[in-house]
Design an enzyme around this catalytic site. Structure first.
Site, PDB file in Angstrom:
ATOM      1  N   THR A  14      45.102  27.265  36.617  1.00 22.36           N
ATOM      2  CA  THR A  14      45.589  28.586  36.206  1.00 22.36           C
ATOM      3  C   THR A  14      46.845  28.524  35.337  1.00 22.36           C
ATOM      4  OG1 THR A  14      46.990  28.875  38.173  1.00 22.36           O
ATOM      5  CG2 THR A  14      44.695  29.584  38.353  1.00 22.36           C
ATOM      6  N   ASP A  15      47.107  29.668  34.709  1.00 19.75           N
ATOM      7  CA  ASP A  15      48.356  29.830  33.978  1.00 19.75           C
ATOM      8  C   ASP A  15      49.415  30.353  34.958  1.00 19.75           C
ATOM      9  OD1 ASP A  15      47.872  32.559  34.367  1.00 19.75           O
ATOM     10  OD2 ASP A  15      47.230  32.902  32.302  1.00 19.75           O
ATOM     11  N   GLY A  16      50.563  30.712  34.462  1.00 14.84           N
ATOM     12  CA  GLY A  16      51.654  31.183  35.308  1.00 14.84           C
ATOM     13  C   GLY A  16      51.336  32.448  36.087  1.00 14.84           C
TER      14      GLY A  16
END
Length: 137
Positions: A14-16
């Site tokens: 995932t991203d942030g």
């Protein structure tokens, strides 16, 4: 025949914001194709070592429909759309509880492991693919 494999989304995917990064879907799709091949009884290591053959993706299109998120359980579906002696065309989907998130078409070529030129896939594998496709029509 459609094969289904389940994978969980981890932080590394995932991203942030906890949304699956678009390139990570390639990992899920690849993993499912590898697991599909293994489920047919064909190890990629054995194909290389015993037959001198490997599969390589030569074309791919993806449609991103909805995002997956951290800790989702994803079903990645693998279906053979077409096959010849030296290539397999797949249709794949990534779903969450039956909801389509990503759809992909993937072409994989069977290659000589040393020269990277197209060659025939092992006969037993080709036969299995053709028989499975015949059963779904």
């Amino acid at each position: 025949m459609t094969a289904r494999f389940r994978y969980r989304v981890y932080w590394e995917d995932t991203d942030g914001g906890g949304v699956v990064y678009h390139a990570r879907y390639l990992h899920f799709l690849e993993r499912a194709r590898s697991d599909w091949l293994s489920a047919l009884g064909h190890s990629q290591v054995a194909m290389r070592e015993q037959n001198g053959r490997v599969f390589a993706v030569t074309a791919m299109t993806l449609d991103f429909v909805r995002p997956a998120r951290l800790e989702d359980e994803l079903d990645v579906l693998v279906d053979v759309q077409d096959a010849s002696r030296a290539r397999i065309d797949f249709v794949q989907r990534v779903e969450r509880r039956g909801e389509e998130l990503v759809r992909a078409t993937v072409r994989a070529a069977c290659l000589d492991a040393e020269r990277f030129v197209p060659v025939r896939m092992p006969g037993e594998l080709f036969t299995q693919i053709i028989e499975a496709r015949g059963n779904q029509k």
